[in-house]
Design an enzyme around this catalytic site. Structure first.
Site, PDB file in Angstrom:
ATOM      1  N   ASP A 117       0.846  -1.200   0.000  1.00 23.05           N
ATOM      2  CA  ASP A 117       0.000   0.000   0.000  1.00 23.05           C
ATOM      3  C   ASP A 117       0.879   1.246   0.000  1.00 23.05           C
ATOM      4  OD1 ASP A 117      -1.680   2.186   0.805  1.00 23.05           O
ATOM      5  OD2 ASP A 117      -3.130   0.738   1.586  1.00 23.05           O
TER       6      ASP A 117
ATOM      7  N   ASP B 131       5.225  -6.555  -3.653  1.00 23.11           N
ATOM      8  CA  ASP B 131       4.284  -7.648  -3.433  1.00 23.11           C
ATOM      9  C   ASP B 131       5.120  -8.919  -3.397  1.00 23.11           C
ATOM     10  OD1 ASP B 131       2.080  -9.191  -3.134  1.00 23.11           O
ATOM     11  OD2 ASP B 131       1.268  -8.875  -5.149  1.00 23.11           O
TER      12      ASP B 131
ATOM     13  N   ASN C 225       9.428  -9.127   8.716  1.00 23.68           N
ATOM     14  CA  ASN C 225       8.184  -8.959   9.452  1.00 23.68           C
ATOM     15  C   ASN C 225       6.951  -9.332   8.636  1.00 23.68           C
ATOM     16  OD1 ASN C 225       6.254  -7.611  11.487  1.00 23.68           O
ATOM     17  ND2 ASN C 225       5.896  -6.441   9.603  1.00 23.68           N
TER      18      ASN C 225
ATOM     19  N   TYR D 139      -0.504 -21.665  10.006  1.00 24.73           N
ATOM     20  CA  TYR D 139       0.279 -20.487  10.385  1.00 24.73           C
ATOM     21  C   TYR D 139       1.393 -20.854  11.354  1.00 24.73           C
ATOM     22  CZ  TYR D 139       1.320 -16.006  12.634  1.00 24.73           C
ATOM     23  OH  TYR D 139       1.961 -14.903  13.150  1.00 24.73           O
TER      24      TYR D 139
END
Length: 248
Positions: free
Chosen positions: A40, A64, A91, A156
């Site tokens: 973004d 991306d 991160n 995850y």
């Protein structure tokens, strides 16, 4: 503003929000030239503006991160902007939850690409250069569910368990050349991404000694500690920043 990281360039992936944004601000506050990546551009510009207004140095690189080629492209752009990369904070990550049987192969590939493949190839691209210069610091962002079995967290959690093993392996590989590799393992943290968990986040946090959810800045403070020279004898460590959640 501190000068502890003056003269260094730090690349923070996923630096436009949450823990990444807080980390970018924290490292800039220590004097680093921060290159933050994200998808973004508007949010990236806002973080850069906040850092510059506070007297820091920062640039945004749109990225991306979907494969090894995109990781290499980000490393190239970070070098162009910062001259060299002395600090890498892996991160950027995604954390879909749900029963194992409800997750698709596309979900699996997307999680492992973002959480494991991209950090792997960023380190492959940047750590040898740090080693050649004789110094550097890498911090990987993990999670408390990498070592704690929880319903709905198999995909995850397993991806971040891989990151924790990579952290130790990279410390063994690059540590002798002056590159320190460590990880932080956050507990429940209030970010844009965890907003979807609603009250469940508070319920998870209430079981720990701290009894509350963390602010992104509290995780960022641990990352900044591991990056700085005061952590010079810490290598291959997984630092829990979870309000004591793993202790109970």
């Amino acid at each position: 503003m501190s000068t502890e990281l003056s003269g260094s360039t730090a690349l923070v992936t996923g630096g436009t929000s949450g823990i990444g944004r807080a980390t970018a601000i924290a490292l800039a506050g220590l004097g680093a030239h921060v290159v933050l990546s994200g998808r973004d551009a508007g949010r990236g510009a806002e973080v850069v503006s906040a850092i510059r207004e506070a007297g820091g140095k920062a640039d945004f690189v749109a990225a991306d991160l979907t494969d090894a080629a995109s990781a290499k492209a980000l490393a190239d752009r970070a070098r162009e902007v910062g001259g060299h990369v002395d600090v890498l904070v892996n991160n950027a990550g995604i954390f879909p939850t749900g029963p194992t049987a409800s997750l698709t192969e596309a979900d699996f590939d997307r999680v492992y690409t973002t959480n494991v493949k991209v950090p792997f190839f960023l380190v492959a691209e940047l750590a040898p250069e740090m080693a050649a210069r004789g110094h550097g610091a890498i911090v990987n962002v993990s999670t408390m569910v990498a070592t704690r079995g929880m319903t709905g967290m198999a995909l995850y959690g397993s991806s971040k368990a891989s990151v924790e093993l990579l952290t130790k392996a990279w410390a063994a590989e690059f540590g002798p050349s002056g590159v320190r590799v460590n990880a932080v393992s956050p507990g429940p943290t209030r970010t844009e991404g965890t907003a979807v968990f609603g009250d469940g986040l508070d319920e998870l946090a209430s079981a720990g000694p701290a009894g509350r959810v963390a602010a992104p800045s509290e995780i960022a403070a641990a990352i900044a500690f591991l990056v700085a020279d005061k952590a010079s004898f810490i290598q291959g460590a997984i630092l829990p920043v979870d309000g004591g959640r793993l202790a109970v």
